[in-house]
Design a protein around this motif. Sequence first.
Motif, PDB file in Angstrom:
ATOM      1  N   GLN A 113      69.628  64.266  91.987  1.00 64.21           N
ATOM      2  CA  GLN A 113      68.291  63.678  91.946  1.00 64.21           C
ATOM      3  C   GLN A 113      68.060  63.219  90.516  1.00 64.21           C
ATOM      4  O   GLN A 113      68.217  64.019  89.589  1.00 64.21           O
ATOM      5  CB  GLN A 113      67.212  64.685  92.332  1.00 64.21           C
ATOM      6  N   PRO A 114      67.717  61.973  90.305  1.00 67.20           N
ATOM      7  CA  PRO A 114      67.575  61.474  88.931  1.00 67.20           C
ATOM      8  C   PRO A 114      66.551  62.281  88.139  1.00 67.20           C
ATOM      9  O   PRO A 114      65.449  62.545  88.625  1.00 67.20           O
ATOM     10  CB  PRO A 114      67.126  60.024  89.127  1.00 67.20           C
ATOM     11  N   HIS A 115      66.995  62.703  86.932  1.00 70.66           N
ATOM     12  CA  HIS A 115      66.162  63.462  85.985  1.00 70.66           C
ATOM     13  C   HIS A 115      65.815  64.870  86.467  1.00 70.66           C
ATOM     14  O   HIS A 115      65.048  65.575  85.811  1.00 70.66           O
ATOM     15  CB  HIS A 115      64.853  62.720  85.661  1.00 70.66           C
ATOM     16  N   LYS A 116      66.395  65.302  87.601  1.00 70.32           N
ATOM     17  CA  LYS A 116      66.012  66.612  88.143  1.00 70.32           C
ATOM     18  C   LYS A 116      67.203  67.535  88.380  1.00 70.32           C
ATOM     19  O   LYS A 116      67.202  68.676  87.922  1.00 70.32           O
ATOM     20  CB  LYS A 116      65.235  66.433  89.457  1.00 70.32           C
ATOM     21  N   ASP A 170      75.167  65.138  83.166  1.00 70.55           N
ATOM     22  CA  ASP A 170      74.046  65.907  83.711  1.00 70.55           C
ATOM     23  C   ASP A 170      72.889  64.968  84.047  1.00 70.55           C
ATOM     24  O   ASP A 170      72.489  64.136  83.214  1.00 70.55           O
ATOM     25  CB  ASP A 170      73.604  66.962  82.701  1.00 70.55           C
ATOM     26  N   SER A 171      72.363  65.085  85.240  1.00 72.41           N
ATOM     27  CA  SER A 171      71.309  64.165  85.682  1.00 72.41           C
ATOM     28  C   SER A 171      70.045  64.301  84.849  1.00 72.41           C
ATOM     29  O   SER A 171      69.384  63.308  84.529  1.00 72.41           O
ATOM     30  CB  SER A 171      70.981  64.416  87.155  1.00 72.41           C
ATOM     31  N   GLU A 172      69.713  65.518  84.490  1.00 70.16           N
ATOM     32  CA  GLU A 172      68.447  65.756  83.789  1.00 70.16           C
ATOM     33  C   GLU A 172      68.486  65.243  82.357  1.00 70.16           C
ATOM     34  O   GLU A 172      67.575  64.547  81.911  1.00 70.16           O
ATOM     35  CB  GLU A 172      68.118  67.241  83.809  1.00 70.16           C
ATOM     36  N   SER A 173      69.555  65.565  81.634  1.00 70.88           N
ATOM     37  CA  SER A 173      69.627  65.190  80.216  1.00 70.88           C
ATOM     38  C   SER A 173      70.356  63.875  79.974  1.00 70.88           C
ATOM     39  O   SER A 173      70.183  63.242  78.934  1.00 70.88           O
ATOM     40  CB  SER A 173      70.334  66.302  79.435  1.00 70.88           C
ATOM     41  N   GLY A 174      71.206  63.464  80.915  1.00 71.23           N
ATOM     42  CA  GLY A 174      72.010  62.257  80.732  1.00 71.23           C
ATOM     43  C   GLY A 174      73.206  62.465  79.830  1.00 71.23           C
ATOM     44  O   GLY A 174      73.941  61.523  79.534  1.00 71.23           O
ATOM     45  N   PHE A 221      72.334  55.514  82.977  1.00 70.91           N
ATOM     46  CA  PHE A 221      73.327  56.296  82.236  1.00 70.91           C
ATOM     47  C   PHE A 221      74.265  55.324  81.521  1.00 70.91           C
ATOM     48  O   PHE A 221      74.462  54.195  81.972  1.00 70.91           O
ATOM     49  CB  PHE A 221      74.126  57.192  83.186  1.00 70.91           C
ATOM     50  N   ALA A 228      66.503  55.483  86.763  1.00 69.28           N
ATOM     51  CA  ALA A 228      67.316  56.185  85.765  1.00 69.28           C
ATOM     52  C   ALA A 228      68.467  55.282  85.341  1.00 69.28           C
ATOM     53  O   ALA A 228      68.864  54.357  86.073  1.00 69.28           O
ATOM     54  CB  ALA A 228      67.850  57.503  86.317  1.00 69.28           C
TER      55      ALA A 228
END
Length: 464
Positions: free
Chosen positions: A373-376, A408-412, A357, A355
Amino acid sequence: WRAESTYQKQSAFAEDEKELLKLAKKLRDILKLEEKQKAGESLAQNQLDKVTSKQGLLNEVTALAGKLPGDSDVLDKMQDITALLPASTVQSIQRKRSKEQERRQTREKKQEEERRAPVFMCRHDRPILSVCVSADSRHLFTCSKDGYLICWSLEQKLLKAILTFAGHTGAVFTLDISSAPPLLMSGAADGQVKFWEGDPSRLAPMSVTSPKSTLEHGGRVRVLRWCPSEEGAEGRRFASASEKLGSKPAVIAVWHALASGETKQLFEIKDLPGKANDLQWGRGGKPKLFSAHDNGYVGVWLAEAPGSLMKTIKLHSAPVSSLVLTSDASMLVTASHDKTSKVVDVSQPATETVASFELDRPLNAVAVSEDFQPHKAGAVVLAGGKDARDVTRAKDMQEDEFEAKVLDSESGKIAAAGLGHFGPVHGLLSLPRIGKGAFATVSEDGCLKVHGLDGNLLHSDTLS
């Protein structure tokens, strides 16, 4: 206006010095006349009268010279006349000057000791460079360019300084605290690592604390990290990183320390591409150390003698300024001056970047939430800003340059921000046990702030 005049009458000593210089001029004229007499030249009566007055003038010089303060240098300016004075007078003047010089040196030494005497600090008066938290999350510890460490109580919204740790003679760049038993350590520009009592309950509130012991490390000590998997009275390991100073090269070293602060170096790594900006202990089969460098690389080292290089990972196009591991130590997260943060899977030999950022400013620090957790799930917190030296002339400064951004990890995308600093942020620290998750920031502005992951200000060392 006369009453408010700043004019002050010159001291009697200054008048005596002036009178001495006048007498010296008259004596020099007499000496010239005596030379003419020796050469067979006839003198006029007024000139003979001057020669006759020589002894009287010497008596006046002797009397005035005895009154001079010990720190007067007027006799040094008239050594030809001083040579005419009685030896006893010259010796007396020399003894007086020697005593005066001793008194002055004693006075200056006392003043210097008073100036350097440690004082209790209600807050830092120079930039804060690093922050760590006690195991029970009730206290924060900070270090600063002012040479002090401060322990802060998190009991109220307005942070209260309850302890000052004094002993370094230069900017304190780094600090860390062990969990059981709590042992605080700090590293500074003076080349020393100092160990301190880390349990505030064992120290008198509002006091100035001295170190338990000192390690002469050498170099400018930039990074200190306790090994998180070791604790106990038998001691634990810690890693250090220093930059070159004089003949001492940049090094990474691993040490063993007892709770008393006694230390022993286990090994040292000198073959580096430059100073290490940050260190983190890895977990897993082989003990590892991760190091961040100005060339954009992260180094992976065997954390056992001789400290062999296991791998290098090219991640950034500018200096890597900060490293942090996720709660399960499977992911390494970086921050770089190239304005990006990378997440690397260090649980696998391939060490893939999983991931990334990005913000619109150089990044100095990174932190992640406990559930990251990256993307989660979870969030990554990034902060920095242009160097304080570049702020006044930078044309691309952002209005929110010194805000800490929660992504935010999921959306970046940016989900919240920690506001309040007006200088580059030097350090970030995740505080998962405060509220629903929080983070601390320290800055060039000399301030310490704690924000929730939602951006709400929870604690600050200032009212604003």
